[in-house]
Design an enzyme around this catalytic site. Structure first.
Site, PDB file in Angstrom:
ATOM      1  N   HIS A 368       0.784  -1.226   0.000  1.00  0.00           N
ATOM      2  CA  HIS A 368       0.000   0.000   0.000  1.00  0.00           C
ATOM      3  C   HIS A 368       0.824   1.289   0.000  1.00  0.00           C
ATOM      4  O   HIS A 368       0.283   2.368  -0.273  1.00  0.00           O
ATOM      5  CB  HIS A 368      -0.928   0.012   1.220  1.00  0.00           C
ATOM      6  CG  HIS A 368      -2.230   0.710   0.980  1.00  0.00           C
ATOM      7  ND1 HIS A 368      -2.419   1.702   0.029  1.00  0.00           N
ATOM      8  CD2 HIS A 368      -3.435   0.565   1.569  1.00  0.00           C
ATOM      9  CE1 HIS A 368      -3.665   2.125   0.056  1.00  0.00           C
ATOM     10  NE2 HIS A 368      -4.315   1.450   0.978  1.00  0.00           N
ATOM     11  N   TYR A 481     -13.565   5.955   9.589  1.00  0.00           N
ATOM     12  CA  TYR A 481     -12.685   6.396   8.492  1.00  0.00           C
ATOM     13  C   TYR A 481     -13.308   5.936   7.183  1.00  0.00           C
ATOM     14  O   TYR A 481     -13.588   4.759   7.002  1.00  0.00           O
ATOM     15  CB  TYR A 481     -11.303   5.775   8.673  1.00  0.00           C
ATOM     16  CG  TYR A 481     -10.284   6.079   7.597  1.00  0.00           C
ATOM     17  CD1 TYR A 481      -9.264   6.990   7.837  1.00  0.00           C
ATOM     18  CD2 TYR A 481     -10.302   5.441   6.358  1.00  0.00           C
ATOM     19  CE1 TYR A 481      -8.292   7.258   6.864  1.00  0.00           C
ATOM     20  CE2 TYR A 481      -9.353   5.710   5.382  1.00  0.00           C
ATOM     21  CZ  TYR A 481      -8.351   6.622   5.646  1.00  0.00           C
ATOM     22  OH  TYR A 481      -7.400   6.891   4.690  1.00  0.00           O
ATOM     23  N   THR A 494      -5.038  10.275  -0.698  1.00  0.00           N
ATOM     24  CA  THR A 494      -6.394  10.154  -0.172  1.00  0.00           C
ATOM     25  C   THR A 494      -6.638  11.213   0.894  1.00  0.00           C
ATOM     26  O   THR A 494      -5.700  11.793   1.438  1.00  0.00           O
ATOM     27  CB  THR A 494      -6.631   8.771   0.467  1.00  0.00           C
ATOM     28  OG1 THR A 494      -5.703   8.577   1.541  1.00  0.00           O
ATOM     29  CG2 THR A 494      -6.492   7.664  -0.558  1.00  0.00           C
TER      30      THR A 494
END
Length: 652
Positions: A368, A481, A494
């Site tokens: 990620h 979230y 993001t």
């Protein structure tokens, strides 16, 4: 409305006068009206804006309101005000100065990457997400060998399009019908990368940032003490294949970038499938599931033991193809397979791994730090479409098996210390993966089309259902979230949508505590208020106007300079709002069957969801199965209640 100016809970029926007239119209990914305004005033992809500090504090306090009691809120408000008028003002000014000097990237890109690479937690279960492909519509093409060959060929075709600068840019369409126009696609594909933006601009189609694609291929995360590194070698031409913990490589591109004949690739895979029948005695893939400092130390031992060349071939491979030796039993088993597998047949440090089981189930597990779901989802969509519409090989036609010399099986020199490290890593990983529970959920009474007919946001409705379910379970509103892409900006990553609001709290209390006191019409109005505010939060986040990344960047700046940590960040309320019990993300795509990720906290839930035209579903992970079962029941109950309200029925 300027929602943040009047977010204190007020009695039912009391009205407040909005201070501004912002229409909260938006799309879940990028808001139409505001994005068009933004893009029309610049002939390039803009830098991610730094919000005003006062605005970020206002948004932060609005997000804290449903989480805190009155005395806690007053204390946090006091600390926030002192931060805004004191050290925060200085940090904000310094951040703006740095941003002006680093005009080539966004203010959060470096700190955000550093956050990922500096974490010492294992990346599997904690960071690496997964996305699964739908099955090939022609069932005979779901044979493991056939599908592995077709997906691999399509992936390399995507790579060649990317490197030849003929891959169409990621685009946000003001008029979505343009995306179906062959004439427009043909026109855009003929434009050089340097001017493709202008062509898209005149068609009111706005390219998004694609800088993350540079790490999609030939890349790996390399463990280092204290902070990892990203490694890439775009000159490497070989594919890495894993089978039962064994490593194989073969050149899939020739020196000028041409891909091998598909049946030659298939022949290489046949050789590998025939060779790797038993699991390796000491599968090194387990080491990538370890604490990063531990793995960094063992990696140094591997290099010192004479394994430099083999390790380099793993790190530099175009991507990792994992051929698993078992069939998928059900959706939960599929999620477990793609999220973590059994450990021995994975190399979680690769930018992405393409995983294919015996029954042809396929998916992507990706590291990620280098990128987000936008890039991986585009890759999956392209590969799925190409592999199903233009398959490179067909069933019942098997390639002649070539000499195994065309495939190199990587060999490793393992001393006793390395063997011991592999054994310990396996034991720790097996213990952790057995704690993980993954369960799918489907709700068939309504989907996107029905919610739109109700003049509400489908994403907001699902998020509200999660909030009501969590309130039932915990007896309070919990930190939440929701990921939102900021790819409309250069090097955008993001931003966080804070889905837990005073509106969702008030709505949850009405549905749970006072449900008999409200009529269906009154409950509907509460739901509508939640939907409008959620769309407003989506708009802010997509335009880089959230508060999470801004406050994170200010904290990172203070830490990097060695400053004393501001009292604002030491506030228990700041710690709590970042302890996200609900971590959510949507993956709507015609190519995706399901996706998911681990919970952010030990007692939380990881919720990957899809909203289809006529139904909705999600894939939820948790370390506490009993809690997950209850949450799923509460989630279904919340959606049933919403449906009754939409139908005009009062709740019992």
């Amino acid at each position: 409305k300027d929602y943040h100016s009047h977010l204190s809970p007020h009695p039912r029926g009391e009205k407040k006068t909005p201070q501004k007239n912002f229409s909260p119209l938006s799309h879940h990914f990028l808001p139409t009206l505001f994005l068009v305004f933004l893009m029309k005033h610049c002939f390039h992809i803009s830098l991610l804006p730094i919000p005003e500090l006062e605005d970020s504090i206002k948004r932060y306090m609005a997000a804290q309101k449903p989480l805190l009691g009155d005395s806690e809120y007053r204390n946090t408000e006091k600390l926030a005000k002192a931060f805004k008028n004191g050290i925060g003002k200085e940090l904000h000014r310094n951040l703006i100065e740095l941003d002006k000097k680093n005009f080539h990237t966004s203010y959060v890109t470096g700190p955000w990457l550093d956050r990922y690479l500096s974490s010492r937690d294992p990346i599997v279960l904690n960071f690496n997400p997964f996305i699964t492909f739908k099955r090939d519509p022609q069932e005979s093409y779901n044979d493991q060998l056939v599908r592995a060959t077709n997906l691999t060929v399509s992936a390399i075709k995507f790579l060649n399009s990317l490197r030849s600068s003929i891959l169409e840019p990621d685009i946000y369409y003001v008029n979505p019908q343009w995306s179906k126009s062959k004439a427009f696609k043909r026109f855009l594909s003929l434009l050089p990368t340097s001017v493709s933006w202008y062509g898209a601009y005149f068609a009111q189609a706005y390219p998004l940032d694609m800088s993350q694609y540079g790490h999609l291929f030939n890349s790996s995360r390399v463990p280092k003490q204290g902070k990892d590194e990203l490694f890439s070698d775009h000159g490497a031409r070989h594919l890495l294949v894993m089978r039962n913990g064994h490593f194989y490589v073969f050149d899939i591109l020739d020196p000028i970038g041409n891909i091998l004949h598909p049946y030659e690739i298939q022949a290489h895979l046949i050789n590998i499938l025939q060779d790797g029948e038993t699991v390796a005695e000491y599968p090194l893939g387990y080491l990538t599931t370890e604490n990063r400092n531990t793995w960094a130390a063992v990696r140094e031992q591997l290099l010192q033991a004479g394994n430099e060349e083999s390790v380099y071939k793993i790190d530099s491979a175009i991507f990792c193809l994992c051929l698993d030796s078992f069939r998928i039993e059900n959706s939960s088993h599929l999620s477990h397979c793609m999220l973590h597998g059994y450990g021995y047949n994975r190399w979680f440090d690769k930018s992405f791994s393409l995983i294919i089981t015996v029954d042809g189930s396929a998916g992507i597990n990706f590291e990620h730090s280098w990128g987000d779901g936008v890039a991986v989802l585009r890759f999956i969509n392209e590969v799925y479409a190409d592999s199903t519409k233009h398959p490179a090989v067909v069933p019942k036609r098997t390639a002649a098996v070539l000499c195994s010399a065309n495939v190199e099986k990587l060999q490793f020199h393992l001393n006793e210390s390395i063997r011991s490290a592999v054994t310990v890593a396996r034991q720790k990983f097996d213990k952790q993966r057995h704690k993980m529970t993954v369960k799918p959920f489907e709700f068939r009474k309504f989907g996107k089309q029905y919610v739109i007919q109700q003049r509400m946001s489908p994403d907001a409705i699902f998020q509200l259902a999660c909030q009501v379910a969590a309130y039932r379970q915990f007896g309070k509103t919990v930190p939440t979230y929701e990921s939102c892409s900021t790819a409309g900006f250069k090097h955008g990553r993001t931003e966080t949508i804070r889905s837990a609001t005073v509106y969702t709290k008030r709505c949850a209390q009405a549905f749970i505590i006072d449900r008999k006191k409200y009529s269906a019409q009154e409950l509907r109005k509460l739901i509508e208020s939640c939907s409008k505010y959620h769309k407003f939060l989506q708009m802010e986040a997509a335009l880089g106007q959230g508060f999470d990344r801004h406050l994170f960047a200010l904290r990172y700046l203070a830490e990097s300079r060695g400053d004393p940590m501001p009292e604002f960040y030491q506030d228990p309320a700041y710690q709590y709002i970042n302890y996200n019990i609900l971590s959510t993300s949507t993956l709507n795509s015609p190519s995706v069957f399901l996706g998911g990720f681990g919970p952010l906290v030990p007692d939380g839930f990881g919720i990957g969801y899809n909203i289809y035209d006529y139904w909705l579903g999600c894939n939820i992970t948790s370390y506490v199965e009993r809690d997950l079962d209850k949450f799923l029941l509460d989630l279904e109950g919340s959606l049933n209640d919403f449906f009754d309200v939409f139908q005009g029925r009062s709740l019992k």
